[in-house]
Design an enzyme around this catalytic site. Sequence first.
Site, PDB file in Angstrom:
ATOM      1  N   TYR A  98      60.002  16.025   4.506  1.00  0.00           N
ATOM      2  CA  TYR A  98      60.086  16.871   3.315  1.00  0.00           C
ATOM      3  C   TYR A  98      61.357  16.654   2.493  1.00  0.00           C
ATOM      4  CZ  TYR A  98      56.181  19.139   5.630  1.00  0.00           C
ATOM      5  OH  TYR A  98      54.980  19.365   6.227  1.00  0.00           O
ATOM      6  N   ASN A 148      52.203  25.868  -3.823  1.00  0.00           N
ATOM      7  CA  ASN A 148      52.210  25.018  -2.643  1.00  0.00           C
ATOM      8  C   ASN A 148      51.833  25.937  -1.485  1.00  0.00           C
ATOM      9  OD1 ASN A 148      52.577  23.463  -0.420  1.00  0.00           O
ATOM     10  ND2 ASN A 148      54.600  22.660  -1.007  1.00  0.00           N
ATOM     11  N   HIS A 193      45.316  24.333   4.672  1.00  0.00           N
ATOM     12  CA  HIS A 193      44.283  23.764   5.536  1.00  0.00           C
ATOM     13  C   HIS A 193      43.450  24.826   6.250  1.00  0.00           C
ATOM     14  CE1 HIS A 193      46.990  20.504   4.654  1.00  0.00           C
ATOM     15  NE2 HIS A 193      47.976  21.126   5.292  1.00  0.00           N
ATOM     16  N   HIS A 217      52.006  19.558  -3.377  1.00  0.00           N
ATOM     17  CA  HIS A 217      52.541  19.292  -2.035  1.00  0.00           C
ATOM     18  C   HIS A 217      53.659  18.266  -2.149  1.00  0.00           C
ATOM     19  CE1 HIS A 217      49.303  21.430  -0.072  1.00  0.00           C
ATOM     20  NE2 HIS A 217      48.481  20.845  -0.917  1.00  0.00           N
ATOM     21  N   LEU A 218      54.676  18.455  -1.346  1.00  0.00           N
ATOM     22  CA  LEU A 218      55.769  17.479  -1.280  1.00  0.00           C
ATOM     23  C   LEU A 218      55.272  16.166  -0.683  1.00  0.00           C
ATOM     24  CD1 LEU A 218      58.003  20.202   0.171  1.00  0.00           C
ATOM     25  CD2 LEU A 218      58.775  18.924  -1.821  1.00  0.00           C
ATOM     26  N   SER A 219      54.540  16.277   0.407  1.00  0.00           N
ATOM     27  CA  SER A 219      54.061  15.080   1.115  1.00  0.00           C
ATOM     28  C   SER A 219      52.636  14.751   0.679  1.00  0.00           C
ATOM     29  CB  SER A 219      54.101  15.329   2.631  1.00  0.00           C
ATOM     30  OG  SER A 219      53.205  16.382   2.985  1.00  0.00           O
TER      31      SER A 219
HETATM   32  C1  DQA Z   1      53.008  20.784   2.610  1.00  0.00           C
HETATM   33  C2  DQA Z   1      52.010  20.037   3.505  1.00  0.00           C
HETATM   34  C3  DQA Z   1      51.412  20.964   4.536  1.00  0.00           C
HETATM   35  O1  DQA Z   1      50.510  20.259   5.383  1.00  0.00           O
HETATM   36  C4  DQA Z   1      52.488  21.575   5.400  1.00  0.00           C
HETATM   37  O2  DQA Z   1      51.926  22.509   6.307  1.00  0.00           O
HETATM   38  C5  DQA Z   1      53.592  22.192   4.619  1.00  0.00           C
HETATM   39  C6  DQA Z   1      54.064  21.512   3.416  1.00  0.00           C
HETATM   40  C7  DQA Z   1      53.740  19.841   1.628  1.00  0.00           C
HETATM   41  O3  DQA Z   1      54.288  20.343   0.661  1.00  0.00           O
HETATM   42  O4  DQA Z   1      53.778  18.624   1.847  1.00  0.00           O
HETATM   43  O5  DQA Z   1      54.161  23.195   5.006  1.00  0.00           O
HETATM   44  O6  DQA Z   1      52.279  21.725   1.824  1.00  0.00           O
END
Ligand code: DQA
Length: 144
Positions: free
Chosen positions: A23, A74, A80, A100-102
């Site tokens: 992240y 986000n 999920h 989403h960051l990722s």
């Molecule tokens: C997230 C991706 C999700 O799978 C994870 O549970 C997060 C961060 C992201 O911003 O990449 O908490 O939403």
Amino acid sequence: MKKVLVIHGPNLNLLGKREPQIYGKTTLAQINRALENLAKKKKAKLTIRQSNLEGEIVSLIGESKNKYDGLLINPAGYTHTSVAIRDAILASGILTVEVHLSNIYSREEFRQKSLISPVAKGAVLGFGPGSYNLGLAALLDLID
Ligand code: DQA
């Protein structure tokens, strides 16, 4: 002036310290500052909330109708799993951009499904903190 509700889901308060290899090192405060700067340039007003509680996020979205022109969210881990957040977006009818960051589609299988994407106008993912700015810019364009 365009009004946007920004919701950061669970554990995003820990950004900067939390799994930095995934992240990054940018904190939530830094992300929020960048969003505020962009909003200022685009003459938009942001209301920013972070919550670790699903029900609180559901209530915020449920109360968003007529208060905001759009939602930037986000949903983090709830992406999920949360039928309730998905239903709140549908119930409020608020224009929604998911960020989403990722890149969730390049990660574990359980992250490769978003319950939110089908009810969002669009999603931005995989660009780290940049996902938020791209998402906000897209949302403000849509509101126009
Ligand atoms: C997230 C991706 C999700 O799978 C994870 O549970 C997060 C961060 C992201 O911003 O990449 O908490 O939403």
